[in-house]
Structures are given as structure tokens and as C-alpha cells.
Design an enzyme around this catalytic site. Structure first.
Site, PDB file in Angstrom:
ATOM      1  N   ARG A   1       0.848  -1.196   0.000  1.00 25.69           N
ATOM      2  CA  ARG A   1       0.000   0.000   0.000  1.00 25.69           C
ATOM      3  C   ARG A   1       0.883   1.245   0.000  1.00 25.69           C
ATOM      4  O   ARG A   1       1.721   1.403   0.875  1.00 25.69           O
ATOM      5  CB  ARG A   1      -0.902   0.013   1.240  1.00 25.69           C
ATOM      6  CG  ARG A   1      -1.672   1.310   1.434  1.00 25.69           C
ATOM      7  CD  ARG A   1      -2.563   1.265   2.679  1.00 25.69           C
ATOM      8  NE  ARG A   1      -3.289   2.508   2.846  1.00 25.69           N
ATOM      9  CZ  ARG A   1      -3.092   3.370   3.859  1.00 25.69           C
ATOM     10  NH1 ARG A   1      -2.216   3.123   4.804  1.00 25.69           N
ATOM     11  NH2 ARG A   1      -3.786   4.484   3.919  1.00 25.69           N
TER      12      ARG A   1
ATOM     13  N   GLU B   1      -6.847   8.607   7.096  1.00 24.93           N
ATOM     14  CA  GLU B   1      -6.993   9.094   8.474  1.00 24.93           C
ATOM     15  C   GLU B   1      -7.480  10.538   8.545  1.00 24.93           C
ATOM     16  O   GLU B   1      -6.789  11.424   9.066  1.00 24.93           O
ATOM     17  CB  GLU B   1      -5.681   8.946   9.235  1.00 24.93           C
ATOM     18  CG  GLU B   1      -5.269   7.508   9.401  1.00 24.93           C
ATOM     19  CD  GLU B   1      -4.196   7.293  10.464  1.00 24.93           C
ATOM     20  OE1 GLU B   1      -3.705   8.282  11.036  1.00 24.93           O
ATOM     21  OE2 GLU B   1      -3.871   6.125  10.731  1.00 24.93           O
TER      22      GLU B   1
ATOM     23  N   ASN C   1      -7.120   1.747  10.053  1.00 23.51           N
ATOM     24  CA  ASN C   1      -5.755   1.965  10.557  1.00 23.51           C
ATOM     25  C   ASN C   1      -5.855   1.902  12.072  1.00 23.51           C
ATOM     26  O   ASN C   1      -6.607   2.677  12.672  1.00 23.51           O
ATOM     27  CB  ASN C   1      -5.234   3.349  10.163  1.00 23.51           C
ATOM     28  CG  ASN C   1      -4.918   3.442   8.676  1.00 23.51           C
ATOM     29  OD1 ASN C   1      -5.153   2.504   7.921  1.00 23.51           O
ATOM     30  ND2 ASN C   1      -4.391   4.570   8.266  1.00 23.51           N
TER      31      ASN C   1
ATOM     32  N   TYR D   1      -3.992   1.657  15.921  1.00 20.75           N
ATOM     33  CA  TYR D   1      -2.782   1.793  16.738  1.00 20.75           C
ATOM     34  C   TYR D   1      -3.043   1.746  18.238  1.00 20.75           C
ATOM     35  O   TYR D   1      -2.366   1.053  18.965  1.00 20.75           O
ATOM     36  CB  TYR D   1      -2.054   3.105  16.406  1.00 20.75           C
ATOM     37  CG  TYR D   1      -1.409   3.114  15.048  1.00 20.75           C
ATOM     38  CD1 TYR D   1      -0.094   2.692  14.880  1.00 20.75           C
ATOM     39  CD2 TYR D   1      -2.118   3.509  13.918  1.00 20.75           C
ATOM     40  CE1 TYR D   1       0.507   2.686  13.631  1.00 20.75           C
ATOM     41  CE2 TYR D   1      -1.528   3.501  12.663  1.00 20.75           C
ATOM     42  CZ  TYR D   1      -0.223   3.095  12.524  1.00 20.75           C
ATOM     43  OH  TYR D   1       0.360   3.083  11.286  1.00 20.75           O
TER      44      TYR D   1
ATOM     45  N   GLU E   1      -3.393  -0.366   8.228  1.00 14.29           N
ATOM     46  CA  GLU E   1      -2.194   0.030   8.988  1.00 14.29           C
ATOM     47  C   GLU E   1      -2.270  -0.520  10.397  1.00 14.29           C
ATOM     48  O   GLU E   1      -3.343  -0.518  11.019  1.00 14.29           O
ATOM     49  CB  GLU E   1      -2.063   1.554   9.121  1.00 14.29           C
ATOM     50  CG  GLU E   1      -1.516   2.264   7.936  1.00 14.29           C
ATOM     51  CD  GLU E   1      -1.257   3.755   8.204  1.00 14.29           C
ATOM     52  OE1 GLU E   1      -0.910   4.128   9.346  1.00 14.29           O
ATOM     53  OE2 GLU E   1      -1.424   4.527   7.246  1.00 14.29           O
TER      54      GLU E   1
ATOM     55  N   HIS F   1      -2.727  11.194   1.187  1.00 11.88           N
ATOM     56  CA  HIS F   1      -2.180  10.919   2.522  1.00 11.88           C
ATOM     57  C   HIS F   1      -1.581  12.227   3.060  1.00 11.88           C
ATOM     58  O   HIS F   1      -0.374  12.335   3.235  1.00 11.88           O
ATOM     59  CB  HIS F   1      -1.143   9.790   2.424  1.00 11.88           C
ATOM     60  CG  HIS F   1      -0.854   9.088   3.722  1.00 11.88           C
ATOM     61  ND1 HIS F   1      -1.095   7.744   3.931  1.00 11.88           N
ATOM     62  CD2 HIS F   1      -0.337   9.531   4.877  1.00 11.88           C
ATOM     63  CE1 HIS F   1      -0.725   7.402   5.148  1.00 11.88           C
ATOM     64  NE2 HIS F   1      -0.248   8.472   5.753  1.00 11.88           N
TER      65      HIS F   1
HETATM   66  C1  NOJ Z   1      -0.806   6.657  10.613  1.00 14.41           C
HETATM   67  C2  NOJ Z   1      -0.461   7.455   9.406  1.00 14.41           C
HETATM   68  O1  NOJ Z   1      -1.308   7.111   8.354  1.00 14.41           O
HETATM   69  C3  NOJ Z   1       0.995   7.326   8.989  1.00 14.41           C
HETATM   70  O2  NOJ Z   1       1.271   8.318   8.069  1.00 14.41           O
HETATM   71  C4  NOJ Z   1       1.874   7.419  10.210  1.00 14.41           C
HETATM   72  O3  NOJ Z   1       3.229   7.403   9.867  1.00 14.41           O
HETATM   73  C5  NOJ Z   1       1.541   6.273  11.142  1.00 14.41           C
HETATM   74  N1  NOJ Z   1       0.179   6.441  11.575  1.00 14.41           N
HETATM   75  C6  NOJ Z   1       2.413   6.198  12.382  1.00 14.41           C
HETATM   76  O4  NOJ Z   1       2.226   7.319  13.165  1.00 14.41           O
END
Ligand code: NOJ
Length: 510
Positions: A96, A186, A326, A328, A398, A141
Site C-alpha cells: 500500500r 486518516e 488503521n 494503533y 495500517e 495521505h
Molecule cells: C498513521 C499514518 O497514516 C501514517 O502516516 C503514520 O506514519 C503512522 N500512523 C504512524 O504514526
């Protein structure tokens, strides 16, 4: 004899039932991700225009911790063959990456198309396909053309058409070869974090209307590009398209905060999903109500959340062929105490909900302290998506863990990926959630926005002091390729001896 065979088969079946399935379904795909500004460099090469990241990094106003820029970054503009080689070495099913708007349209508008930019992505796509790796392409992005930024960027309603025009150019160039698209990456970071904090693009602090105007226009621009794809390209080439949303799982701090947590999720995820994925479309009703209440209390005569017309609702609803996640972090939510400042929405709290966000207790962290490691949250998040929006196909576009320095033996990152993949398997097999892909952020070290080059997410280390920007596999690259090869969470992939031996081989080959 037949009794013996019967017992043997019986035991095998029993073991099969007791040992949770660690094998990914046959249709499950593995990938890794990057984005244009973060890896490409070549900031003024061959006719590329200027975007907002070029501008803010060149101003050196102390926004980026190490004062760095993406001028050269990992130099993927020149070293893309290396990227394809390592994607192949990893055994990725897909890669991607995103397209730089101004590399194709230098002014941001369709008056001029930059041939060198067109060739760059065309060659990359062809090389990936030649290696059997599917390109998954993100249109945007965060690297907005400066001219569009200067015209108000995502708060100007005209961006809906400008984004649509850009999308049409991209589809006409690559939809014959690219079959999976995400439109905007995002948006919550762009709109909410950006306008609330003023320390991120668009570099404007306007928390009152900024996030919500941006939010609405992102949804309309996404829908516009989806409709263009649907009407003008899908019948010729096929393909699927969605939007990549940043999902931060919100847990109640205590049992009294269950409702607040749900409101928090609608505020963060629902505002970027409900209009597209729900049956009714438009804003999540609970957020519409909350925003009206807060706005009136603040003395505004109507809600600060801009309404959708019925026509707009219809235009946006149903404009996604899958859900792109995405993922985290996880935070806990509780009401703010009397007089307590909730701070910045989604870093410390929410002024709109008068709530505070905190990190879960006893968790570990990656190098980035914004990201508490809490794997179970991924499964909860995926189940929530299914509950809210039905049995939709989900692709994790992600998930990643950062380290600092060279850090080739990144065993904590290996644990991280392994634990999150375990949760993906539980989602699939226990919760019947239709997850069909998992993407590591990132293929290679890159420009990590405000953290510059200090925070390293790459499966491959990049030497930013070397003009060649040499890529070297970390242990996590060995681990991930082992998982991909086995199509399961095989314990061998986690063994240190295996990782060390394989690392030696691959690093030696370099
Ligand atoms: C999400 C973002 O899409 C990406 O650009 C970023 O580097 C990562 N998170 C890590 O922070």
C-alpha cells in the site's frame, strides 16, 4: 487396526478443536504500507509541484522535532526498485502506497499533468504486478497542494470537486492495473487533530468550526471520487474502493462510563463512518444531539456540526466496498471533573463531550508514547464495526510499532505484530468478523511527521546518512515474512535463533 486408526483420527480431531486455529483463511492477504511524502523525497524532481508538507518543513519553525524535511526521505522516488525488491523478499501479497497529488498535478488542478510523475507511479505499479504483488493505492495521505491549501483547503466546499477531478485523473491513469483503492487517509488526524491542535497540517488552530467543516468535506470528497470511480471506471476495470479511517479504541474508565465511551467512539469513528456505512447515512444521531447541545450552550444559534442535506446524505451513503482500518491505540474515557480542562481531542480528552482520555494502566509503549500497546482492543474494535455497520469486509490498512535508532533486533515489534495478529484470528474465528487483510506500517523507515526521523516504524531500517539510503531488514522483517510464508502464527517465526540465523543470511546477502 481400524480401532487404532479410529482412535488416531479421534485424537487429531480433538486436538484440532482444542488448539485455537492459528492459520489464516485462504483469502487472507498480508501487506505493508508507506505514504508518498514520508518516503519519496524528490521533492522538486522532474516538475513536481509544492505541497503543504514541503512548505511547513522548509519554514523550519520548530514544528518537526529534529528540524528535518521529506526533501529526500527514503528517496523512494529514485530507489523504488529497492522497495519492490524488499516487498518481494518479504513475500507481501500487496503493497500500500499513496500518490503525491502535486507529483501528478503540479498546481493541484487539472490544467497540467506532469508526465514524469505519471511514469513514476506507472513503473512502480508495473514492477509490483510483475512480482505478483498487488498495489493498493491511497489517493491522499495528507500532502495537500499549496494552492488548494491557500484557498482554504478542507474547509472550502470547492475541494469536493477539486478532489474529484484529481481522483478522475488518477483512475484514468492507473485503474486498468490498480484494483484496490482508498481515497483519504486518516481524516480524523487531518481534521480533528490538525484544526484542534494547530501543530499539524493544515497548520491552523481553529477548533470551533475547522474540524467539522473539514470532516463534512472529506466525506463529500470521498463520496465524489467513489461515484466517479463507480460511474466511469468500474465497468471497464472492476476494482474496489474505500476510505482509510484511523480508529482509536475507547474503553470506559469505569462501569458508569459505558455510555460516554460509546459517545466517544461515535465522535471519533462514527463521524467518519456513519455517513458512509450506516443504513440511514448522515451524522451519528448521538453526536448530532451532543453537538447541538454544546453549540447552543456556547451561544451559537445552531449546531457547529454542518448539516447534510437529504441529497448529500444519499450521495455519501454506501460509498465504500470494504472498511479500511488503521489501528494503533486504545484510551480510557471518563467525565472531566468540575473545572478540569479536557484538553485536546483525542490526545487528552474532548471539550465537546467534556471528557478526559487516559492511557490504560500497566501497558507497554512503542517509542511513540502516544501509542499504548493493548492488543485486545483490536478485536473489540472490529466487533464494534460489525455491530454498527453490518457484516462488511474489513481490511486492516495500517498497524505498527515504532523504535528509535537502528534497532535491528526489534523483538518488541515482533511481539506487537504477533499479538495483534492473534486478535485478528480471534475476530475471524470467534466473532465471525470478515477481516481479509493486515498491513504493517511501515515497509521502511520514513519521515514520521512531527517526529521527523526519530521514530522508526520500518520492517526495514533505512540509513538516512547514506546517500544510497540503504535498506536493511530488521528482525521484524524476518518474522513477518515467516508468518506470510506459513500463512499462520507459527511459533518458529518467533524463535530468536531462527530470527538471528535468517537475519544474518539476509543482511549478508545485501
Ligand atoms: C498513521 C499514518 O497514516 C501514517 O502516516 C503514520 O506514519 C503512522 N500512523 C504512524 O504514526
Amino acid at each position: 487396526d481400524s480401532i487404532f486408526v479410529f482412535n488416531y483420527v479421534f485424537i487429531l480431531v480433538l486436538v484440532g478443536l482444542l488448539v485455537p486455529c492459528r492459520r489464516f483463511p485462504p483469502n487472507f492477504k498480508f501487506g505493508a504500507s508507506t505514504s508518498a511524502y514520508q518516503v519519496e523525497g524528490g521533492w522538486n524532481a522532474d516538475g513536481k509541484g509544492v505541497n503543504i508538507w514541503d512548505r511547513i518543513t522548509h519554514e523550519h519553525r520548530g514544528l518537526i522535532v529534529d528540524n528535518s524535511t521529506g526533501d529526500v526521505a527514503a528517496d523512494s522516488y529514485h530507489k523504488w526498485r529497492e522497495d519492490v525488491r524488499i516487498a518481494k523478499e518479504l513475500g507481501l501479497d500487496f503493497y500500500r502506497f499513496s500518490i503525491s497529488w502535486v507529483r501528478i498535478l503540479p498546481s493541484g488542478f487539472t490544467n497540467e499533468i506532469n508526465k514524469a510523475g505519471v511514469k513514476y507511479y506507472s513503473d512502480l505499479i508495473d514492477a509490483l504486478l510483475a512480482e505478483g504483488i498487488e498495489p493498493i493505492v491511497t489517493l491522499y495521505h495528507w500532502d495537500l497542494p499549496v494552492r488548494i491549501h491557500d484557498l482554504g483547503g478542507w474547509t472550502n466546499p470547492s475541494i469536493v470537486d477539486w478532489f474529484g477531478d484529481y481522483a478522475r485523473v488518477i483512475f484514468s491513469l492507473y485503474a486498468n492495473r490498480v484494483k484496490t483503492w482508498t481515497t483519504i487517509n486518516e481524516a480524523v488526524v487531518l481534521c480533528d487533530f490538525g484544526y484542534n491542535s494547530g501543530i499539524f497540517v493544515p497548520d491552523i488552530k481553529e477548533p470551533i468550526f475547522g474540524p467539522y467543516l473539514c470532516n463534512k468535506h472529506v466525506l463529500l470528497a470521498h463520496a465524489k471520487s467513489y461515484r466517479i470511480f463507480d460511474r466511469e471506471f468500474r465497468h471497464k476495470y472492476g476494482g474496489r474502493i474505500s476510505i482509510s479511517n484511523h480508529l482509536l479504541w475507547i474503553e470506559p474508565s469505569s462501569p458508569q462510563d459505558v455510555e460516554l465511551a460509546e459517545l466517544g467512539r461515535e465522535h471519533l469513528v462514527g463521524r467518519y463512518s456513519h455517513a458512509i456505512f450506516s443504513k440511514d447515512g448522515g451524522w451519528p444521531p448521538s453526536i448530532e444531539k451532543q453537538m447541538l447541545k454544546v453549540s447552543l450552550a456556547q451561544g451559537y444559534k445552531e449546531s457547529r456540526l454542518p448539516p447534510f442535506t437529504e441529497e448529500e446524505k444519499k450521495f455519501v451513503r454506501g460509498t465504500a466496498d470494504f472498511y479500511a482500518v488503521n489501528f494503533y491505540a486504545t484510551y480510557l474515557i471518563r467525565p472531566a471533573k468540575p473545572g478540569e480542562d479536557p484538553g485536546l481531542w483525542f490526545l487528552t480528552g474532548s471539550p465537546e463531550l467534556n471528557a478526559v482520555l487516559e492511557h490504560p494502566p500497566n501497558v507497554s509503549y512503542s517509542f511513540s508514547k502516544l501509542i499504548p500497546v493493548y492488543p485486545k482492543a483490536l478485536r473489540r474494535q472490529l466487533a464494534w464495526l460489525k455491530k454498527q455497520y453490518g457484516d462488511i469486509n474489513i481490511i486492516i490498512t495500517e498497524n505498527g510499532f515504532s523504535v528509535s535508532g537502528v534497532h535491528l533486533e526489534d523483538y518488541k515489534k515482533i511481539q506487537f505484530i504477533n499479538q495483534y495478529l492473534e486478535q485478528v484470528l480471534l475476530s475471524i474465528y470467534e466473532d465471525n468478523v470478515n477481516v481479509t487483510g493486515y498491513t504493517v506500517w511501515s515497509l521502511i523507515d520514513n519521515f514520521e511527521w512531527m517526529d521527523g526521523y526519530t521514530s522508526k516504524y520500518g520492517l526495514y531500517h533505512v540509513n538516512f546518512d547514506d546517500p544510497e539510503r540503504k535498506r536493511t531488514p530488521r528482525a521484524s522483517a524476518i518474522y513477518f515474512s515467516c508468518v506470510i510464508k506459513n500463512r499462520s502464527l507459527n511459533d518458529t517465526c518467533l524463535e530468536k535463533n531462527y530470527l538471528i540465523e535468517q537475519s544474518k543470511l539476509r543482511r549478508y546477502e545485501l
